[in-house]
Design a protein around this motif. Structure first.
Motif, short mmCIF file in Angstrom:
data_model
loop_
_atom_site.label_atom_id
_atom_site.label_comp_id
_atom_site.label_asym_id
_atom_site.label_seq_id
_atom_site.Cartn_x
_atom_site.Cartn_y
_atom_site.Cartn_z
N ARG A 96 0.83 -1.22 0.00
CA ARG A 96 0.00 0.00 0.00
C ARG A 96 0.86 1.26 0.00
O ARG A 96 0.72 2.14 0.84
N GLY A 97 1.81 1.26 -0.89
CA GLY A 97 2.65 2.45 -1.08
C GLY A 97 3.84 2.53 -0.15
O GLY A 97 4.69 3.41 -0.29
N ARG A 98 3.92 1.62 0.80
CA ARG A 98 5.04 1.65 1.76
C ARG A 98 6.11 0.65 1.33
O ARG A 98 5.84 -0.54 1.14
N TYR A 99 7.33 1.13 1.16
CA TYR A 99 8.47 0.28 0.81
C TYR A 99 8.85 -0.50 2.06
O TYR A 99 9.13 0.07 3.12
N VAL A 100 8.85 -1.80 1.94
CA VAL A 100 8.99 -2.67 3.12
C VAL A 100 10.12 -3.67 2.88
O VAL A 100 10.29 -4.19 1.78
N LEU A 101 10.90 -3.92 3.91
CA LEU A 101 11.97 -4.91 3.83
C LEU A 101 11.42 -6.28 4.23
O LEU A 101 10.51 -6.35 5.06
N ARG A 102 12.00 -7.32 3.66
CA ARG A 102 11.53 -8.68 3.98
C ARG A 102 12.70 -9.55 4.42
O ARG A 102 13.76 -9.51 3.78
N VAL A 103 12.48 -10.30 5.49
CA VAL A 103 13.40 -11.38 5.83
C VAL A 103 12.64 -12.67 5.61
O VAL A 103 11.57 -12.87 6.19
N ALA A 104 13.18 -13.54 4.73
CA ALA A 104 12.49 -14.81 4.40
C ALA A 104 13.43 -15.95 4.79
O ALA A 104 14.54 -16.04 4.27
N ILE A 105 12.96 -16.80 5.67
CA ILE A 105 13.80 -17.92 6.13
C ILE A 105 13.33 -19.20 5.45
O ILE A 105 12.15 -19.55 5.52
N GLY A 106 14.25 -19.87 4.79
CA GLY A 106 13.86 -21.10 4.09
C GLY A 106 15.06 -21.99 3.80
O GLY A 106 14.90 -23.07 3.26
N ASN A 107 16.24 -21.52 4.17
CA ASN A 107 17.44 -22.33 3.93
C ASN A 107 17.77 -23.13 5.18
O ASN A 107 17.77 -22.59 6.30
N LEU A 108 18.06 -24.41 4.98
CA LEU A 108 18.30 -25.29 6.13
C LEU A 108 19.50 -24.84 6.96
O LEU A 108 19.58 -25.16 8.15
N ARG A 109 20.45 -24.14 6.34
CA ARG A 109 21.65 -23.78 7.08
C ARG A 109 21.56 -22.41 7.75
O ARG A 109 22.49 -21.98 8.44
N THR A 110 20.44 -21.71 7.55
CA THR A 110 20.25 -20.43 8.23
C THR A 110 19.98 -20.69 9.70
O THR A 110 19.10 -21.48 10.04
N ASP A 111 20.76 -20.05 10.56
CA ASP A 111 20.48 -20.22 11.99
C ASP A 111 20.30 -18.84 12.64
O ASP A 111 20.38 -17.80 11.97
N ARG A 112 20.10 -18.88 13.92
CA ARG A 112 19.83 -17.66 14.68
C ARG A 112 20.97 -16.66 14.51
O ARG A 112 20.77 -15.44 14.48
N GLY A 113 22.20 -17.17 14.40
CA GLY A 113 23.38 -16.31 14.25
C GLY A 113 23.30 -15.49 12.96
O GLY A 113 23.64 -14.30 12.95
N HIS A 114 22.85 -16.11 11.87
CA HIS A 114 22.73 -15.36 10.61
C HIS A 114 21.67 -14.28 10.73
O HIS A 114 21.83 -13.18 10.21
N LEU A 115 20.60 -14.61 11.44
CA LEU A 115 19.54 -13.60 11.61
C LEU A 115 20.01 -12.47 12.50
O LEU A 115 19.73 -11.29 12.25
N ALA A 116 20.75 -12.82 13.54
CA ALA A 116 21.27 -11.78 14.45
C ALA A 116 22.22 -10.86 13.67
O ALA A 116 22.22 -9.64 13.84
N ARG A 117 23.01 -11.46 12.79
CA ARG A 117 23.94 -10.65 11.99
C ARG A 117 23.15 -9.74 11.04
O ARG A 117 23.47 -8.56 10.87
#
Ligand SMILES: Cc1ncc(COP(=O)(O)O)c(C=O)c1O
Length: 502
Positions: free
Chosen positions: A464-485
């Protein structure tokens, strides 16, 4: 080959001339190179961060690095593989990198890679049952496993296509053919006394619906985008009103597409309420569950699936969230006869004695050849098991909820979550208190800065006109550390790119 990652030592002498017996390369060469490749792949999967997830974006760089003409004489495989590592790999975007958090992140898992390798070696083509009997039957089996995983009742026909775009095209082709009186397959759409056909989906549905309509001659203008509510779900009242108005204006509604997991926010349309309308209006009901369909394997997520069983067709993409390498899209339908009516055409040279008793996949699509995608899917599902799949999906969703919590906890500094996040995707942004245009530009700069790090790769959408960032998790090797980074990089970037006060 593979000097960058592991170095190598090879005892087998290089052979570059074709085997005099076969014209192919000699098999000892194959064994040697294949062993190297497997070692390389294992290192790659173990240390994907050795490459930036998003490479330096220099258009034309790959072309500039490569000879423009094909070689006159065959080159040694060793040299080719060196070139692959030197010229190709560093210029790829690494979808198997755990910092890949863009679009719908996915995984080429170990069983999937092994299955793909074998399918390539076998080169099976199940266009007819007899040209790949086990491949055709494995496809029946694995698509039925998907049906069971997502909680549909028995009685669905399953087929594997390349992409959800194709599966949705098939759904609309079947919808177009569901009324034999229209006879579009034979007579086409143009120059006839036919009402204009209409297809309905929400304003959040994927562009593949429009593309299917364009391809099928329905026309993108005849895809009616129905308004969605504050949580980005189709409004059933608005759907009903659009159909009623179209009928009054002489249009011919043929299909409605509901979405289970929209592309921008992963919202879920009210599938049951749409089924009521589709039933009443006698429309083909297709549900696009390309991304979130696999979440049906998680019992506590099944409530999102209420009404799915009432669809005429459903698409689920194992290459999105079922850890299966590109490409693999499962198309399920309760009405295969309409699909067959749309596509079956048996040339004399394709007739077989058993054609009335077996499943010839060529009868259910516009393509003749049929890749052996079922093999990798079978291996993935067997290697992880229904419980293992559910655990992995659940874990991804839990990480997304935690990430959303981090964003919410920084509300005082301008961060906010922009949409509900029922699965493994979070939409969010940073506001600086300026105008909408300034804030949008600020978030676009944040994205560019974070992606330039090479550590993580995020994408965006516009809500609705707002530019929004997305975080999409779907890779088996993504862990909490990658998200924290990722979160640390986002916060740094927001500080560095905020417009100066005043
Ligand atoms: C909800 C949805 N449907 C369909 C598609 C198209 O998928 P494919 O690339 O398999 O055609 C996408 C792609 O992201 C999607 O998000």
């Amino acid at each position: 080959m593979f000097r960058i990652i592991r170095g190598f030592a090879i005892n087998v002498p290089l052979k570059t001339t074709p085997s005099p017996d076969t014209g192919d390369l000699p098999l000892d060469e194959f064994r040697a190179r294949a062993n190297e490749l497997v070692a390389w792949i294992a290192d790659y999967l173990g240390h994907p961060e050795r490459y930036p997830v998003l490479p330096p974006l220099v258009p034309g760089a790959t072309l500039a690095a490569l000879p423009t003409a094909p070689p006159d004489d065959g080159e040694p495989m060793r040299k080719i593989l060196d070139g692959f590592e030197r010229d190709i790999v560093p210029r790829l975007t690494h979808w198997n990198h755990p910092g890949f958090l863009a679009y719908f992140a996915n995984t080429a898992s170990v069983p999937g890679i092994l299955g793909e390798l074998l399918a390539t070696a076998l080169n099976s083509n199940a266009m007819l049952w007899r040209t790949g009997p086990a491949a055709a039957e494995l496809e029946q089996l694995t698509t039925d496993w998907i049906r069971q995983l997502i909680g549909l009742q028995p009685g669905w026909f399953g087929m594997i296509t390349d992409l959800a775009s194709t599966s949705t095209l098939y759904a609309l082709a079947a919808a177009r053919e569901a009324d034999p009186a229209l006879d579009i397959r034979r007579k086409g759409l143009a120059g006839r006394d036919l009402p204009t056909l209409r297809v309905y989906c929400s304003d959040q549905a994927h562009s593949s619906v429009q593309k299917a309509a364009m391809t099928l001659g329905i026309g993108s203008d005849n895809v009616v985008t129905v308004e969605s509510d504050a949580e980005f779900r189709m409004k059933p009242d608005a759907l009903q009103a659009a159909i009623t108005a179209d009928r009054a204006a002489g249009y011919r509604p043929i299909a409605v597409v509901g979405v289970l997991g929209t592309t921008s926010t992963t919202s879920v349309d009210p599938l049951d309420a749409i089924a009521d309308i589709a039933e009443r209006e006698q429309l083909w009901y297709h549900v696009d569950a390309a991304y979130a369909g696999v979440a049906g394997a998680v019992p506590e997520m099944r409530h999102h699936f209420t009404g799915l069983d009432r669809a005429d067709s459903v698409v689920v993409n194992p290459h999105k969230w079922l850890f299966t390498p590109m490409d693999c899209s499962v198309f399920l339908t309760r009405r295969p006869e309409a699909l067959k009516r749309a596509f079956s055409l048996v040339a004399a040279y394709l007739e077989t004695a058993e054609q009335d008793t077996v499943l010839n996949y060529m009868d259910y699509g516009f393509q003749l050849g049929h890749r052996f995608r079922a093999l990798k899917l079978w291996m993935v599902i067997r290697a992880f098991g229904a419980r293992g799949i559910a655990d992995r999906i659940r874990h991804h969703c839990a990480m997304a909820q935690e990430f959303a919590g981090w964003v919410r906890s920084e509300a005082a500094s301008g961060w906010g979550v922009e949409a509900p996040h029922p699965f493994s995707v979070v939409c969010f942004r940073h506001d600086t208190g300026g105008s909408l245009a300034e804030s949008n530009a600020h978030n676009a700069r944040i994205l560019d800065r974070v992606n330039a790090s090479g550590e993580v790769f995020l994408s965006h959408t516009v809500l609705r006109g707002r530019y929004v960032l997305r975080v999409a998790i779907g890779n088996l090797r993504t862990d909490r550390g990658h998200l924290a980074r990722a979160w640390a990089l986002l916060q740094q970037a927001a500080g560095a790119t905020a417009p100066a006060p005043g």
